[in-house]
Write a protein that holds these residues in place. Structure first.
Motif, PDB file in Angstrom:
ATOM      1  N   SER A 100       0.801  -1.234   0.000  1.00 36.29           N
ATOM      2  CA  SER A 100       0.000   0.000   0.000  1.00 36.29           C
ATOM      3  C   SER A 100       0.830   1.278   0.000  1.00 36.29           C
ATOM      4  CB  SER A 100      -0.945  -0.002   1.207  1.00 36.29           C
ATOM      5  OG  SER A 100      -1.933  -0.996   1.057  1.00 36.29           O
ATOM      6  N   THR A 102       3.319   2.163  -1.700  1.00 35.05           N
ATOM      7  CA  THR A 102       3.621   2.554  -3.077  1.00 35.05           C
ATOM      8  C   THR A 102       2.359   2.666  -3.904  1.00 35.05           C
ATOM      9  OG1 THR A 102       5.733   1.383  -2.911  1.00 35.05           O
ATOM     10  CG2 THR A 102       5.019   1.997  -5.116  1.00 35.05           C
ATOM     11  N   TYR A 104      -0.803   3.569  -2.938  1.00 35.60           N
ATOM     12  CA  TYR A 104      -1.707   4.675  -2.621  1.00 35.60           C
ATOM     13  C   TYR A 104      -1.013   6.029  -2.751  1.00 35.60           C
ATOM     14  CZ  TYR A 104      -5.358   1.579  -0.851  1.00 35.60           C
ATOM     15  OH  TYR A 104      -6.353   0.638  -0.748  1.00 35.60           O
ATOM     16  N   LYS A 105      -1.756   7.006  -3.248  1.00 39.13           N
ATOM     17  CA  LYS A 105      -1.229   8.374  -3.308  1.00 39.13           C
ATOM     18  C   LYS A 105      -0.980   8.914  -1.908  1.00 39.13           C
ATOM     19  CE  LYS A 105      -3.744   9.518  -7.574  1.00 39.13           C
ATOM     20  NZ  LYS A 105      -4.825  10.352  -8.162  1.00 39.13           N
ATOM     21  N   GLU A 106      -1.928   8.672  -1.035  1.00 38.98           N
ATOM     22  CA  GLU A 106      -1.807   9.099   0.354  1.00 38.98           C
ATOM     23  C   GLU A 106      -2.207   7.944   1.259  1.00 38.98           C
ATOM     24  OE1 GLU A 106      -3.948  12.631   1.214  1.00 38.98           O
ATOM     25  OE2 GLU A 106      -3.043  13.790  -0.416  1.00 38.98           O
ATOM     26  N   LYS A 317       5.550  -0.603  -9.024  1.00 35.90           N
ATOM     27  CA  LYS A 317       5.976   0.372 -10.031  1.00 35.90           C
ATOM     28  C   LYS A 317       6.067  -0.265 -11.416  1.00 35.90           C
ATOM     29  CE  LYS A 317       8.517   3.242  -6.734  1.00 35.90           C
ATOM     30  NZ  LYS A 317       9.849   3.632  -6.228  1.00 35.90           N
ATOM     31  N   ALA A 322       1.834   2.482  -9.295  1.00 36.09           N
ATOM     32  CA  ALA A 322       2.272   3.397  -8.243  1.00 36.09           C
ATOM     33  C   ALA A 322       1.339   4.609  -8.166  1.00 36.09           C
ATOM     34  CB  ALA A 322       3.705   3.859  -8.513  1.00 36.09           C
ATOM     35  N   ALA A 323       0.882   4.916  -6.945  1.00 36.95           N
ATOM     36  CA  ALA A 323       0.025   6.073  -6.667  1.00 36.95           C
ATOM     37  C   ALA A 323      -1.241   6.080  -7.499  1.00 36.95           C
ATOM     38  CB  ALA A 323       0.794   7.370  -6.889  1.00 36.95           C
ATOM     39  N   THR A 324      -1.802   4.889  -7.766  1.00 33.39           N
ATOM     40  CA  THR A 324      -3.031   4.820  -8.551  1.00 33.39           C
ATOM     41  C   THR A 324      -4.281   4.680  -7.690  1.00 33.39           C
ATOM     42  OG1 THR A 324      -2.788   2.409  -8.807  1.00 33.39           O
ATOM     43  CG2 THR A 324      -1.874   3.808 -10.555  1.00 33.39           C
ATOM     44  N   GLN A 325      -4.114   4.495  -6.406  1.00 29.82           N
ATOM     45  CA  GLN A 325      -5.272   4.334  -5.530  1.00 29.82           C
ATOM     46  C   GLN A 325      -5.433   5.564  -4.631  1.00 29.82           C
ATOM     47  OE1 GLN A 325      -7.331   1.550  -5.702  1.00 29.82           O
ATOM     48  NE2 GLN A 325      -6.064   1.007  -7.461  1.00 29.82           N
TER      49      GLN A 325
END
Length: 325
Positions: A100, A102, A104-106, A317, A322-325
């Motif tokens: 998570s 990597t 999740y954005k936040e 990645k 990466a950062a797609t959720q």
């Protein structure tokens, strides 16, 4: 002057009342063990197998609370925000602690800063299964078929970024094949569609899959760990069947909020290790298709988490997640 003294006395009393319990009194009340997944899943079952025995050893009940949601990050975040007094724990997994960050954005917690590791309890190898009507009897057959039909094979998962998805992405990278991802809202419907022939294959959780393999409803090609499953030693590791070096598994680790006193961590570590070593618990974990884990000491577990963060971060990645959720 007397009013000042009275005020100071009140402030001191309130401070003492709100302070966490001293570690030498631990535990003096019930302990909550958060299972950040729904009931009846692997993590929930592990918690409920361990909790009674740990409670008996500590002299206070250990109560399991299910707090599912957002790929287990909700329950994990609740534990990160709790008072670091040993009364709130969480069975954190590779998803929430290593994938998570990597994906999740936040994320409402940092797996490095916000937790104190206590005990690594189990590893969860997955089983690569295919629909038995396919002309695929082995891992080498699967690789050959996929190379002859690029993208034609479909594989299911419990959702984008789930372990089922990332195991398949790792498999694709190592073997150089192309397959088409079909995400589901959970691994159970994906497994159902492998049985029905709607998708070709799945990296499946062992507990619900082993009975289906024995019944001939799906065909097992291999397990993701370097060693066979104790519950099904006849299923070979992928590393021995055409994918050298393949070794991947989920895991479950008991963690507490950061800054939990060392003496409490030691008591918890000893209790979880003692209960996990009991034959009846060991046999139950094996029955569920899990691999019992002799946990390293708590002070070395952060290095394990760091390694898993780096490992799964690369997979996330490379899959473009990466950062797609």
């Amino acid at each position: 002057m007397s009013r000042i003294v009275d005020c100071l006395f009140i402030i001191a009393a309130l401070t003492l009342a709100s302070a966490p319990a001293h570690s030498d009194d631990y535990p003096s009340r019930r302990i909550t063990l958060i299972a950040p997944w729904p009931p009846a899943g692997a993590i929930d079952t592990i918690c409920r197998e361990l909790a009674p025995g740990v409670g008996d050893l500590l002299g206070q009940p250990v109560v399991v609370e299910n707090r599912p949601g957002a790929g287990s990050t909700i329950g994990t975040a609740d534990a990160a925000k709790a008072t670091p007094d040993g009364y709130t724990l969480v069975m954190a997994g590779s998803g929430s602690m290593a994938i998570s960050p990597t994906l999740y954005k936040e994320l409402p917690y940092d797996p490095r800063r916000d937790f104190t590791p206590i005990a690594l309890v189990v590893r969860v190898p997955f089983i690569l299964v295919v629909n038995p009507s396919l002309p695929i009897e082995s891992v080498t057959d699967l690789i050959s078929y996929a190379k002859a039909h690029p993208g034609a094979l479909t594989y299911g998962s419990g959702g984008a970024g789930s372990p089922h998805h990332l195991f398949a992405e790792m498999f694709k990278t190592v073997t150089g094949i192309e397959m088409t991802h079909v995400p589901y809202k959970g691994s159970a419907p994906a497994l159902t569609d492998v049985i029905g022939g709607h998708i070709a294959l799945l990296f499946a959780d062992p507990a619900p899959t082993l009975p289906l393999i024995k019944a001939g409803k799906v065909r097992a090609l291999g397990v993701t760990s370097a060693a066979p499953l104790p519950a099904a030693p006849e299923i070979p590791p992928l590393a021995e069947r055409g994918v050298p070096g393949f070794d991947a598994a989920g895991w479950g680790m008991v963690v507490a909020p950061a800054h939990t006193p060392a003496s409490i961590v030691t008591r918890l570590y000893d209790a979880f290790r003692t209960v996990e070593a009991r034959p009846e618990v060991r046999d139950r974990l094996i029955f569920l298709g899990l691999t019992q884990q002799a946990s390293p000491p708590p002070e070395t577990l952060q290095s394990f988490i760091d390694g898993e963060l780096a490992r799964w971060g690369k997979v996330v990645k490379s899959a473009g997640l990466a950062a797609t959720q």
